[in-house]
Each structure stands twice: as structure tokens, then as C-alpha cells.
Write a protein that holds these residues in place. Sequence first.
Motif, PDB file in Angstrom:
ATOM      1  N   ASN A 172       0.828  -1.216   0.000  1.00  0.00           N
ATOM      2  CA  ASN A 172       0.000   0.000   0.000  1.00  0.00           C
ATOM      3  C   ASN A 172       0.866   1.271   0.000  1.00  0.00           C
ATOM      4  N   PHE A 173       1.923   1.197  -0.791  1.00  0.00           N
ATOM      5  CA  PHE A 173       2.933   2.264  -0.771  1.00  0.00           C
ATOM      6  C   PHE A 173       2.339   3.636  -1.093  1.00  0.00           C
ATOM      7  N   ALA A 174       1.596   3.708  -2.184  1.00  0.00           N
ATOM      8  CA  ALA A 174       1.099   5.016  -2.635  1.00  0.00           C
ATOM      9  C   ALA A 174       0.106   5.603  -1.638  1.00  0.00           C
ATOM     10  N   LEU A 175      -0.787   4.767  -1.129  1.00  0.00           N
ATOM     11  CA  LEU A 175      -1.803   5.287  -0.208  1.00  0.00           C
ATOM     12  C   LEU A 175      -1.167   5.696   1.122  1.00  0.00           C
ATOM     13  N   LYS A 176      -0.223   4.900   1.592  1.00  0.00           N
ATOM     14  CA  LYS A 176       0.446   5.274   2.838  1.00  0.00           C
ATOM     15  C   LYS A 176       1.233   6.580   2.662  1.00  0.00           C
ATOM     16  N   ALA A 177       1.857   6.737   1.515  1.00  0.00           N
ATOM     17  CA  ALA A 177       2.605   7.973   1.262  1.00  0.00           C
ATOM     18  C   ALA A 177       1.664   9.175   1.226  1.00  0.00           C
ATOM     19  N   ALA A 178       0.521   9.008   0.581  1.00  0.00           N
ATOM     20  CA  ALA A 178      -0.437  10.117   0.484  1.00  0.00           C
ATOM     21  C   ALA A 178      -1.015  10.457   1.857  1.00  0.00           C
ATOM     22  N   LEU A 179      -1.325   9.427   2.628  1.00  0.00           N
ATOM     23  CA  LEU A 179      -1.859   9.663   3.969  1.00  0.00           C
ATOM     24  C   LEU A 179      -0.814  10.318   4.869  1.00  0.00           C
ATOM     25  N   ALA A 180       0.424   9.863   4.721  1.00  0.00           N
ATOM     26  CA  ALA A 180       1.502  10.459   5.519  1.00  0.00           C
ATOM     27  C   ALA A 180       1.639  11.946   5.196  1.00  0.00           C
TER      28      ALA A 180
END
Lengths: 369, 369
Positions: free
Chosen positions: A70-78
Motif C-alpha cells: 500500500n505504498f502510494a496510499l500510505k505515502a499520500a496519507l503520511a
Amino acid sequence: MPGFSRFTSLVDALPATVPFVGPEAIERGRGLAVKARIGANESSFGPAPSVLAAIREKAGDIWQYNDPENFALKAALAAHHGLSPANIAVGEGVDDLLGLIVRLVIEPGMPVVTSFGGYPTFNFHVSGFGGRLVTVPYTGDREDMDGLLAAAKRENAPLVYFANPDNPMGSWWDAESVVAFARALPETTLLVLDEAYSECGPAGSTPVSDALIDLPNVIRTRTFSKAYGLAGARVGYAFGTPETIVAFDKIRNHFGMPRLSTEAALAALADQAYLKEVVGKIGAARERIAAIAVANGLQPLPSATNFVAIDCGRDGTYARSIVDGLMQHGVFIRMPGVAPLNRCIRVSTGQPEALDLFEEALPKVLASL
Amino acid sequence: MPGFSRFTSLVDALPATVPFVGPEAIERGRGLAVKARIGANESSFGPAPSVLAAIREKAGDIWQYNDPENFALKAALAAHHGLSPANIAVGEGVDDLLGLIVRLVIEPGMPVVTSFGGYPTFNFHVSGFGGRLVTVPYTGDREDMDGLLAAAKRENAPLVYFANPDNPMGSWWDAESVVAFARALPETTLLVLDEAYSECGPAGSTPVSDALIDLPNVIRTRTFSKAYGLAGARVGYAFGTPETIVAFDKIRNHFGMPRLSTEAALAALADQAYLKEVVGKIGAARERIAAIAVANGLQPLPSATNFVAIDCGRDGTYARSIVDGLMQHGVFIRMPGVAPLNRCIRVSTGQPEALDLFEEALPKVLASL
């Protein structure tokens, strides 16, 4: 014919249950059509048009598994929260994350502290892992932080659940009190701070994203199911210290996130202008629901969520008859499960047409009782 | 900084792991672009156009939770298989269902029988619930039913996993042998019969839908991730006796199914003509992969799945270097994890363009080693 003879003793002792009966089951069971779907705290304002466009555009990729990290979503949430991706775990809705959290901490017989009348799905998971629920009554229709703290200490509980803003009452505490509560808990007690409705609350009702990020014993949960309008996508997330959050990787369903749901969440997060617009509509709908209640001699409670609890002034049987009566008119709502909360009905915010039906049906139902 | 100090001892002992590294992680980690995605047994033939149309048409309903009873999908699956809806449980992919099955049966220390080199995600769940894996070697690149049966009896194991057709080798047993194996197991041993690839197998390789439906100790699992082309949707299902299947309701994530995934599965199931077309394409792609292998002096194994295992004639280090070498050319494939299976690489069927890249890259990689 009996089932398999050797399920665990824990499983044998569990009921086969659904924490909530869905509106579709009510339609099937009672032969009624839901015309106003304002019972499950979904957002009939829907997700942003940009979200629907993303789903339609990316539909053709559905043959591919989602990135298990879930790299992209975690990056966006971060980026959204000013945290690191290592602070964040993504799951198939908060319900999934709650189940994982219980599993990380609870062995059969261990005490778990929550409010009496709090989120049933959390209780479902606690029972499912053999935990022993220790409940604390609401006070003044709010979750009682002092009582939860005392119970956690008294029981030496490894896990406490607290929702802010609260479901099913819609009440809330100010951020400062929530932070003080979290910091007062023993470090051997994990706090699940369920903030599913945080986007709907007034300023100062939710601690800032990094307010508790130093505490290994706090996990905060958020969802795209409420204000973001994506209940059917099943996207929730949790944040806490990296060392605590990494525990999810030990047990989660790594390939569990649906690909289009992830795309939907990314698009939703990127469209904060739409979220703001929806939050305004939620506020207006809360006011309208409150006005309808008052016009019918009922007492709306203040709400920091996308629903309004309405005190019907009598007992749970009376409130149940209102819920059932409204369904006869195609108006699907719900109500709290236990006294004294169950003197209330719970009406989700929604499109004006849905509230029109509620406004039309409520006096008829009340007159018929 | 340490994490939360009071996770269960079981959790403390588990590694934070991903059963499979996704192609996205390989791209990020190695700075390479995947040009041919033929490593995860996804179907790049994609779902039916009718499925994509259904997703796009129903996208606007995503603000609604899915029916927690999965009524429509269970009814459709029951009709498809000539079973009752009570025989069927729906889950967020087979991975989810496998986790639930392990949880239903396994307490820490209990033995679980599977093949050495079998599906890693099943093993992940067994470890996650503290089970003790008892593995039986493959014989002739097939799972050894006699060995599994003997191990189950010797260990008095409550749970056995068997995949037919098999992953990662692509091998299979005839339906009659599978039925005999299931019926020979003690009734105190639950058989998980994973049939994720059943749509791809030759006639007679999968027992008919009701062949074992009288046995309380058999749960068969199927998925929409493979031939139906919906890996990113996360839809799996299980079938067995009603009394066994109802156990899922005790512990499952009732609101876990994504709404559009359910719509996609319904549309996919309704379009059997498309499925037949895809199965034909899978067969043709298997033949082409086999021919590419032979042209390069490697030995393709027979396959009843949507992939082909190719015996590279040497050890796991050699096969690994082929997998890594192909990725340098943008060709993402995988390989079995343990000896002697890891003398093979595993290539998923896919669009001709992807196989073109494989055909082009393989001789270069072999020449470079």
C-alpha cells in the motif's frame, strides 16, 4: 447434520451473528423498499466526482492485485497528516483494523474496556478472540473517559476502545481532554482511538495528527467510509508509532486491499475541496434533522458526526417502534442498542430528498403509536 | 523506541513479513519497470467487458456499504454450482477465507498438514494463529495425497491443506482421486481443498460441485482472481455443508466485501461465454510458454492452471538468477520457494505482448549466466 466436529472451543461458544442487520436484509425480510437510506451513517452525498472518474478510469486494471505494501496510499496519507508512511497501516475498513488490533493484544479471558453501548463491531471482535468485555456507562450521553481510565487501571486491561466523536450518540470531547486521557493511561494499556467521524466534528474536537504520535500504546483509526463517502470501498487506516504499527504486518491480509478502492481513496484524499463541501452539507443536514425532531416534540442531541441522535423521551421499546414505523414508510434508520442510550433514534445525514421522506413520515409514525 | 509492550506472546514471536513481494515493490526497490506482468498468476486477459461495464455503471453506489449477508452473490453462486446459498461463504479473496478457516480450527501448537512448498499465504495464517506446520514433500511435482493422509492421521491433525490444481507447480490429480482422498481423511480433520485454478484445468480434474457436499470436514475454496480476471477485486468463496459454513458468520468481517467487487463478481459469473474464451486463451498461452521453454533447452511441466512451471535443470540459485535476470528486462515472474521445486521458474499466462517480451529476454538471460 452436525458441522465439523473440531472447531476450537472458543468458536463453538460463539454465536453465528451479524453485528448489524443491513438495509437489504430488512427489505428482504419485511418485503419493504428502502426509499431513504439514512441508517448506517453512510454519506449519500457520495464521493467526489473526481473519485468516480478515477474508479471508471482505473477499472481496467482490476485484473492486477493491489500493491501489498500500500505504498502510494500510505505515502499520500503520511503527507496529508504530516506523518511518515511508517506511522500508517491500511486495512479493509476500520472493522478489519479493529479485528487485527484485538488479535494483536487479546488472549482468551483478558479484559477489554469499552463504553456500554459503544461500537458493536469492536465488541464482536473482542468476543471473537475470547476477550472479556468490561463496560463503562456513558455519562451525559458522552463516553466517560474518567470511568474508562479507572476501569483500565482496575482491570490492568491490555486494551481500551474509545471513539471520538462518538457513535451512536454523536457526542464528543475536546482534543485537549482526549490527549490527557490517552497520556493518563498505563503504558501497558493499548488505546484504540476510533476517529471515524473526525472530519465531521467542530474545530478543536480532534487532536492534531501528531498529538499522540510519540505514544507506543495509542493507535488512532480513520476511515473513508463516512465523510469521504466510500463506505462500499472498505478503506480504513490506523496511525501510531512505527514500532507499534509494524505489528499489523505480522498478521494482516497483505493482498486484502481492493485495487479500485485504493484508487478511490487516493482520489478522495486529493480532493479536500470536495470534502469541505460535503462537511458543510453534513452540518446543514444535521440542523435540518434537529429541526424536524424539535417540530415533532423530540429532543435532538448535539452532534459532531454525520448523524443525529434524537432523544424520544421514553424507553427502548418506544424508540424501536419509531424505527420500525419509519421503515414501514421506507425510511431506514437505526438506534442505540442498550439503555439508557436506546431512548434515542439515530438518523444519518443525507440528501434533502431522504430527509424530506423522514420529515413526512415521522409525525405519521408518532401519531400512530 | 520500542513498540507497544504487551502484544500477545504469539505476536511477539512472529516476524513482520509479506508472504509475497509485489511487482510494485520490486520496481521501487530495484528501479526497474515491469513491462510484462506475468509473475502473480493474474489474468492480463482481464475480466469480461460486461464486468467493466457493471463496475462503471455501479460506481455511484460506492457510498453504500455492501449487503453484509452477500445475499445476491451467494444466490448466484448457489445457482451456478447447483448448491444452496447456505452452502456458501463469501470472503475478501481466498486469502481472507484461509485466515478464517485457520482461526476456526487452530489453537497454538496444533499440527497443520500441508505440502512442503505449498501456498505460502496459508502457512502465513497457520503461523499467525500459532499452528505447527507439518509438511509433506511433493512427489513427481505433485502434492502427495497418500503422504498428506498419512501425516494427518499420524499427527491427529485438525487441518489439512490441499490445492488442486496445484500452485506453484501447476500439477493436478483427477477428480476421482481427490474425492477418495477427502473421504479417506478422519472426520476430525478439516480439509481445505483450494481450487483457485479449477476453471483452467482439463475435464475431469475437478470434482463436481456436490461431490463432497455431504462431508462436514471439507471446505472447498474458489476465487474470482484467476480465470475471471478479478485479482484486484478480492472476491473468493468457500463451499461446504451448511452447518460447517455457518461458522464463518461467527468471526468474519461482515461488512468486509467491497460493493463494486461484488458487482464485478456477479457480472463475471453471469458471463460464462467470456470465461470460456479466456480459458481458451490461457490454454494457448500455456502452449506458447512451453514452446519458449523448449526452444531454450528448458523443460516445461504440464499445467492445469494459468501458469507454467519450467524446470531449469539446476538448483534454486540458478532459477533465482533467471528470475532476477528476466526482471532486468522488465519481465516479472516468480519461482517456487523450496527445493526441489525451486529448480523451476513459474511463468503466468498472459497477453501475447507479455509473452513476446519473455521470449525475447529468456535466451539473453540464459546466455548471460
